[in-house]
Design an enzyme around this catalytic site. Structure first.
Site, short mmCIF file in Angstrom:
data_model
loop_
_atom_site.label_atom_id
_atom_site.label_comp_id
_atom_site.label_asym_id
_atom_site.label_seq_id
_atom_site.Cartn_x
_atom_site.Cartn_y
_atom_site.Cartn_z
CG HIS A 107 0.09 6.15 -0.77
ND1 HIS A 107 -0.93 6.79 -1.42
CD2 HIS A 107 -0.48 5.57 0.33
CE1 HIS A 107 -2.08 6.60 -0.75
NE2 HIS A 107 -1.82 5.85 0.30
CG HIS B 155 -1.84 1.14 1.35
ND1 HIS B 155 -3.18 1.06 1.05
CD2 HIS B 155 -1.64 2.44 1.72
CE1 HIS B 155 -3.74 2.23 1.22
NE2 HIS B 155 -2.83 3.09 1.64
CD GLU B 156 1.49 3.60 3.63
OE1 GLU B 156 1.64 4.65 2.99
OE2 GLU B 156 0.45 3.35 4.29
CG HIS C 268 0.35 8.80 -7.07
ND1 HIS C 268 -0.82 9.08 -6.41
CD2 HIS C 268 0.21 9.31 -8.31
CE1 HIS C 268 -1.63 9.73 -7.24
NE2 HIS C 268 -1.03 9.88 -8.39
ZN LIG Z 1 -3.16 5.16 1.86
#
Ligand SMILES: [Zn+2]
Length: 676
Positions: free
Chosen positions: A472, A468-469, A475
């Site tokens: 990010h 998940h991290e 991105h």
């Molecule tokens: Zn998040």
């Protein structure tokens, strides 16, 4: 005094010179950087030339660079490596920063120039990104009332002041009520069913209050395990009902009037600014755009999920009757029997999974997935400063070998690091007039530490957290955009979780797992049957969970998306919304709204739907990969475009360019087992 924060960073990649920075450097650095930023803004407002995009909008974008650099270093470390002294500095500088922010936001001369550019935008020959930046800067003022007459401006400021007081009061009341309740247990058999850690917690809570026995509270770490595991049904009922009375009792902490006032003031504020409701105001800067879109979205999911939820509760009722002769299943039974049924169906033990997830392998696995998708590579480097020895640093290169980003990875808990996991940056990407600045991104987590004999072995939840991290982080690392305010994760709130949740999907795919889920002793790849169990247990009771999320989203929208609410009796108002989603007998005299901190204290008003919205996006995006191959280069190329575009385009448009059409909930419903 030499202050490394104020000097140009003469380091590899202009990375932060952590080892040179001392606590005493921060305050003077902040003060000087604020003064410098003020001067830069003054130069813009005092410019004698008529306003243009370059001398106003772009100049604003370039201003305050030093302040941004110092702020990100300080606040990142205040989260990951803090101490008393830093917390004191934070208290000292925060008012200075918000004062500076207000000075800019309320600067009328500055707004006049921005407005002048905005009104002549067609004559400037702007690129799409520039036009979008201009819109964003203009809205930043107009949404705060810059276009209002003085009387309305005054009203708006008064409302804002009242609202900040009211949400503060709301939160304090919830806290006071949470803390005032305790369930004292003196007979050990009333603890039956609770796991050891929950009993230890209850003992510690009792000792702290000088009470003999055990204490259960309404704080989540105490409340949740008790509802889930305690065999004593009467005590579960008592605790559950106490929770439903939070800030809804006849005492000074009652929040009913606060809710009514907050809702009324938010409507008033929206109307002064020319919006029909508070939800219209908020959603203007969201991917969803309008209250109607959100309501249609929630109601569509409700219609689809409800039959599944009903079946789940039917099964659960039958199960409770079978094992404990429960005639009518109640709300305070739900978590308890759901946990028991889950154990019976899946008996999945965390210890069975962990040996397949050694931290180093999982990290490398996340990198390998990115390499297979986008051709980008990761190389550990030891030439740059770290703020703690535990941090690992990487140089990230694109598929042509060009430098893309720095990546800091800080994985283990320690004193001075706040709990949880997050991605952040020490520098964001920009590329104004050919002056390319690549980003410095960081991932901070609190994973299981290695011991003398065992490496760090992650729970499955930690594995998905890392992916998940990392999503990010990608991105943040990939921008191919010009302006920092539109780069990377600077996107609308209901869009920002797409990349992160998207990457979690790889944790369930055999083709990805074989890259990294290897037993740390034998090297054996995780058996698929284990993964199937993880998947099935992840969507256990998903219908019920979905209805619960939808009920909160619908309540939020009812408060904020209507102008003609009758809030005389909040209980009646709330029950009326919840009756669409309720599957259990009504509990008399209980209330959710008076402790719904997300929307009345935090920033989630008209935004609660975004939890489900983001799930729909990530499932729909990943379905595209499943249709074409989870490492399909063409699909990956399209997704790279989406990631690297940051917030330079309307997210719905960006998404449609990637996917070929608008997102639909089909893939999510399928993944969650909520499709026929
Ligand atoms: Zn998040």
């Amino acid at each position: 005094m030499n202050n490394p924060l104020l000097e140009k960073f003469d380091t590899p990649f202009e990375s932060a010179p952590f080892t040179k920075i001392k606590n005493e450097h921060y305050k003077p650095a902040f003060e000087q950087a604020i003064a410098l930023a003020k001067k830069e803004i003054d130069e813009i407002t005092n410019n004698s030339e008529s306003p243009t995009f370059e001398n106003t909008i772009e100049a604003m974008e370039l201003s305050g660079e030093k302040l941004g650099q110092i702020s990100s270093i300080f606040f990142n470390l205040n989260s990951a490596e803090t101490n008393d002294e830093m917390q004191k500095i934070a208290q000292d500088v925060s008012p200075l920063l918000s004062e500076f922010g207000n000075d800019v936001r309320l600067n009328e001369k500055l707004f006049e120039r921005v407005k002048a550019v905005y009104e002549q935008k067609d004559s400037f020959n702007l690129t799409d990104e520039q036009a979008y930046l201009l819109e964003k800067k203009y809205k930043g003022f107009s949404r705060n009332g810059a276009n209002l007459n003085n009387e309305d401006k005054e009203k708006l400021r008064d409302i804002d002041k009242q609202l900040s007081m009211l949400s503060l009061q709301f939160g304090q009341n919830v806290l006071a009520e949470t803390n005032s309740f305790q369930l004292v247990i003196t007979d050990e058999k009333d603890l039956k069913g609770l796991p050891d850690y929950a009993i230890e917690q209850a003992k510690a809570d009792a000792e702290e209050k000088n009470i003999t026995g055990w204490v259960i509270t309404l704080q989540a770490p105490s409340f949740i395990p008790f509802m889930q595991y305690a065999e004593n049904r009467e005590l579960r009922e008592k605790l559950f009902k106490a929770n439903g009375l939070k800030a809804y009792q006849d005492n000074e902490y009652n929040n009913e009037e606060n809710v009514k006032k907050i809702v009324a003031l938010r409507h008033q504020r929206a109307q002064i600014l020319g919006y029909s409701t508070h939800a219209d105001y908020i959603l203007e800067e969201r991917m969803a755009k309008t209250p109607k879109t959100v309501l249609d979205f929630l109601n569509d999911l409700l219609a689809k999920a409800k039959p599944f939820a009903e079946k789940e509760i039917e099964e659960l009722s039958k199960f409770a009757k079978e094992i404990d002769h429960i005639d009518v299943l109640q709300r305070w039974d739900h978590a308890y029997y759901a946990e028991k049924l889950k154990q019976k169906k899946f008996s999945l033990s965390e210890e069975e999974l962990k040996p397949y997830f050694q931290l180093e392998n999982v990290t490398q696995g996340a990198f390998d997935v990115a390499t297979k998708l986008f051709g980008i590579t990761f190389k550990e480097i030891n030439t740059i400063d770290k703020y703690n020895e535990e941090v690992t640093t990487y140089e990230v290169l694109d598929k042509h070998g060009n430098f893309l980003s720095l990546l800091y990875a800080d994985f283990f808990p320690r004193a001075g690091k706040r709990p949880g996991a997050w991605m952040t940056s020490f520098r964001e990407a920009s590329n104004i007039n050919g002056n390319s600045k690549r980003p410095h991104i960081s991932i901070v987590c609190n994973f299981t530490k290695p011991t003398k004999d065992t490496p760090s072995l992650l729970t499955f939840q930690e594995v998905t957290t890392l992916f998940h991290e990392f999503g990010h982080a990608l991105h943040g690392m990939l921008p191919n955009t010009v302006y920092e305010s539109l780069a990377g994760t600077n996107v609308y709130w209901d869009f920002v979780e797409l990349p992160s949740q998207f990457f979690e999907n790889y944790c369930y795919e055999p083709e990805a797992l074989k890259l990294f889920a290897k037993h740390y002793k034998t090297g054996e790849i995780i058996p698929q049957e284990l993964i199937e169990k993880v998947k099935a247990s992840a969507s256990f009771m998903e219908g019920f969970q979905t209805l619960r999320q939808l009920s909160f989203g619908l309540l939020d929208m009812s408060y904020h998306g209507n102008n003609d609410n009758n809030l005389d009796n909040l209980q009646v108002f709330e029950k009326d919304i919840f009756k669409q989603t309720d599957l259990y007998p009504e509990v008399e005299n209980s209330m959710m709204s008076t402790s719904f901190s997300h929307i009345f204290q935090g920033g989630y008003s008209s935004g609660y739907y975004s939890y489900k919205w983001a799930e729909v996006l990530d499932a729909d995006a990943f379905a595209f990969f499943q249709e074409t191959g989870i490492f399909n280069p063409e699909t990956a190329q399209k997704f790279y475009k989406l990631l690297s575009s940051g917030g330079t385009i309307e997210p719905m448009k960006l998404y449609e360019e990637f996917r070929g059409n608008k997102p639909t909930p089909d893939a999510l419903l399928k993944r969650a087992g909520l499709a026929n």
